[in-house]
Design a protein around this motif. Structure first.
Motif, PDB file in Angstrom:
ATOM      1  N   THR A  52       0.826  -1.208   0.000  1.00 55.39           N
ATOM      2  CA  THR A  52       0.000   0.000   0.000  1.00 55.39           C
ATOM      3  C   THR A  52       0.862   1.261   0.000  1.00 55.39           C
ATOM      4  O   THR A  52       0.510   2.252  -0.639  1.00 55.39           O
ATOM      5  CB  THR A  52      -0.976   0.012   1.197  1.00 55.39           C
ATOM      6  OG1 THR A  52      -0.251  -0.142   2.425  1.00 55.39           O
ATOM      7  CG2 THR A  52      -2.012  -1.095   1.067  1.00 55.39           C
ATOM      8  N   MET A  56       0.825   4.227  -2.888  1.00 57.19           N
ATOM      9  CA  MET A  56       0.658   5.653  -2.609  1.00 57.19           C
ATOM     10  C   MET A  56       1.820   6.464  -3.174  1.00 57.19           C
ATOM     11  O   MET A  56       1.616   7.552  -3.728  1.00 57.19           O
ATOM     12  CB  MET A  56       0.530   5.884  -1.093  1.00 57.19           C
ATOM     13  CG  MET A  56       0.120   7.276  -0.740  1.00 57.19           C
ATOM     14  SD  MET A  56      -1.531   7.633  -1.378  1.00 57.19           S
ATOM     15  CE  MET A  56      -1.642   9.372  -1.109  1.00 57.19           C
ATOM     16  N   TYR A 171      -6.028  11.667  -0.951  1.00 56.95           N
ATOM     17  CA  TYR A 171      -6.895  10.801  -0.144  1.00 56.95           C
ATOM     18  C   TYR A 171      -6.523   9.346  -0.342  1.00 56.95           C
ATOM     19  O   TYR A 171      -6.174   8.926  -1.440  1.00 56.95           O
ATOM     20  CB  TYR A 171      -8.366  10.986  -0.535  1.00 56.95           C
ATOM     21  CG  TYR A 171      -8.900  12.348  -0.199  1.00 56.95           C
ATOM     22  CD1 TYR A 171      -9.332  12.638   1.087  1.00 56.95           C
ATOM     23  CD2 TYR A 171      -8.963  13.355  -1.152  1.00 56.95           C
ATOM     24  CE1 TYR A 171      -9.817  13.894   1.413  1.00 56.95           C
ATOM     25  CE2 TYR A 171      -9.440  14.605  -0.841  1.00 56.95           C
ATOM     26  CZ  TYR A 171      -9.868  14.869   0.444  1.00 56.95           C
ATOM     27  OH  TYR A 171     -10.346  16.108   0.758  1.00 56.95           O
ATOM     28  N   TRP A 172      -6.658   8.584   0.740  1.00 56.41           N
ATOM     29  CA  TRP A 172      -6.424   7.141   0.703  1.00 56.41           C
ATOM     30  C   TRP A 172      -7.430   6.514   1.649  1.00 56.41           C
ATOM     31  O   TRP A 172      -7.404   6.777   2.842  1.00 56.41           O
ATOM     32  CB  TRP A 172      -4.995   6.827   1.160  1.00 56.41           C
ATOM     33  CG  TRP A 172      -4.651   5.372   1.113  1.00 56.41           C
ATOM     34  CD1 TRP A 172      -4.850   4.450   2.098  1.00 56.41           C
ATOM     35  CD2 TRP A 172      -4.070   4.666   0.028  1.00 56.41           C
ATOM     36  NE1 TRP A 172      -4.424   3.223   1.705  1.00 56.41           N
ATOM     37  CE2 TRP A 172      -3.931   3.328   0.430  1.00 56.41           C
ATOM     38  CE3 TRP A 172      -3.647   5.028  -1.247  1.00 56.41           C
ATOM     39  CZ2 TRP A 172      -3.375   2.345  -0.399  1.00 56.41           C
ATOM     40  CZ3 TRP A 172      -3.095   4.054  -2.060  1.00 56.41           C
ATOM     41  CH2 TRP A 172      -2.964   2.742  -1.638  1.00 56.41           C
ATOM     42  N   TRP A 173      -8.335   5.735   1.110  1.00 52.88           N
ATOM     43  CA  TRP A 173      -9.333   5.070   1.940  1.00 52.88           C
ATOM     44  C   TRP A 173      -8.977   3.597   2.048  1.00 52.88           C
ATOM     45  O   TRP A 173      -8.588   2.962   1.071  1.00 52.88           O
ATOM     46  CB  TRP A 173     -10.728   5.185   1.316  1.00 52.88           C
ATOM     47  CG  TRP A 173     -11.270   6.567   1.303  1.00 52.88           C
ATOM     48  CD1 TRP A 173     -11.825   7.250   2.346  1.00 52.88           C
ATOM     49  CD2 TRP A 173     -11.308   7.469   0.194  1.00 52.88           C
ATOM     50  NE1 TRP A 173     -12.216   8.502   1.960  1.00 52.88           N
ATOM     51  CE2 TRP A 173     -11.907   8.665   0.641  1.00 52.88           C
ATOM     52  CE3 TRP A 173     -10.897   7.400  -1.134  1.00 52.88           C
ATOM     53  CZ2 TRP A 173     -12.107   9.761  -0.192  1.00 52.88           C
ATOM     54  CZ3 TRP A 173     -11.086   8.485  -1.954  1.00 52.88           C
ATOM     55  CH2 TRP A 173     -11.689   9.648  -1.476  1.00 52.88           C
ATOM     56  N   GLU A 174      -9.133   3.068   3.240  1.00 53.86           N
ATOM     57  CA  GLU A 174      -8.866   1.651   3.455  1.00 53.86           C
ATOM     58  C   GLU A 174     -10.043   1.014   4.162  1.00 53.86           C
ATOM     59  O   GLU A 174     -10.625   1.600   5.074  1.00 53.86           O
ATOM     60  CB  GLU A 174      -7.628   1.442   4.337  1.00 53.86           C
ATOM     61  CG  GLU A 174      -6.331   1.627   3.628  1.00 53.86           C
ATOM     62  CD  GLU A 174      -5.155   1.273   4.527  1.00 53.86           C
ATOM     63  OE1 GLU A 174      -4.433   0.336   4.182  1.00 53.86           O
ATOM     64  OE2 GLU A 174      -4.980   1.927   5.560  1.00 53.86           O
TER      65      GLU A 174
END
Length: 189
Positions: A52, A56, A171-174
């Motif tokens: 991950t 990114m 933005y980074w959604w997990e």
């Protein structure tokens, strides 16, 4: 006064799956020390974090704004921050608050001194402090930006070795992580 209608827009995002697996025999699990499963989970977690983080970094590299070239020195870093932090605001209307850099930049920041060999970033006196960076933490501050060290960034003091980020622009959604285990009974003997 007049009414101003609100404008709404939708953001389309790509969903990527980052998952891993480790197949082990039930016999190995039963005959191993309980720490074996803990270490297995730790290794899977590290692999997930690397995947991950790499994703990114690729997004920041592909979609970020190319910075003005500066020297790989403390003066170059200060010039980079002095130029690119205002550029982040000009391009997004958000203030840059994070500096993410590789371990080479971390080394430079820790060892940076002024002309009389006083430390610039690792100092206890406020009149010479340009921030706070220590060899005991990958978090600190550099010229008013929150400083984070990422060992997976490009090595050296070259392009993509440091990023200045306005957090509201990236933005980074997990989803929550889950572990799932299945014993396939018909294959056990």
């Amino acid at each position: 006064p007049s009414d101003t209608g609100m404008t709404s827009a939708y953001e389309s995002v790509t969903i990527n799956k980052y998952a891993g697996q480790q197949t082990i025999s039930l016999e190995l699990l039963e005959r191993s020390d309980p720490i074996f499963f803990d270490q297995l989970a730790i290794q899977l977690e590290r692999a997930y974090r690397l995947a991950t983080d790499s994703a990114m970094i690729a997004i920041l590299t592909a979609q970020g704004t190319q910075a003005t070239a500066t020297a790989g020195t403390t003066a170059g870093l200060m010039s980079f921050i002095g130029t690119e932090a205002p550029a982040a605001y000009a391009g997004s209307s958000y203030f840059a608050s994070n500096l993410v850099a590789n371990t080479n930049w971390w080394s430079n920041v820790i060892s940076a001194t002024d002309t009389t060999n006083r430390p610039l970033f690792n100092t206890t006196t406020p009149w010479n402090s340009a921030g706070d960076a220590k060899p005991t933490s990958i978090k600190g501050s550099v010229m008013g930006l929150d400083f984070f060290v990422d060992k997976n960034l490009t090595s050296g003091l070259v392009d993509e070795s440091a990023f200045i980020i306005a957090p509201e622009t990236a933005y980074w959604w997990e989803s929550p992580e889950a572990f799932f285990s299945v014993n396939v009974v018909n294959s056990m003997s």
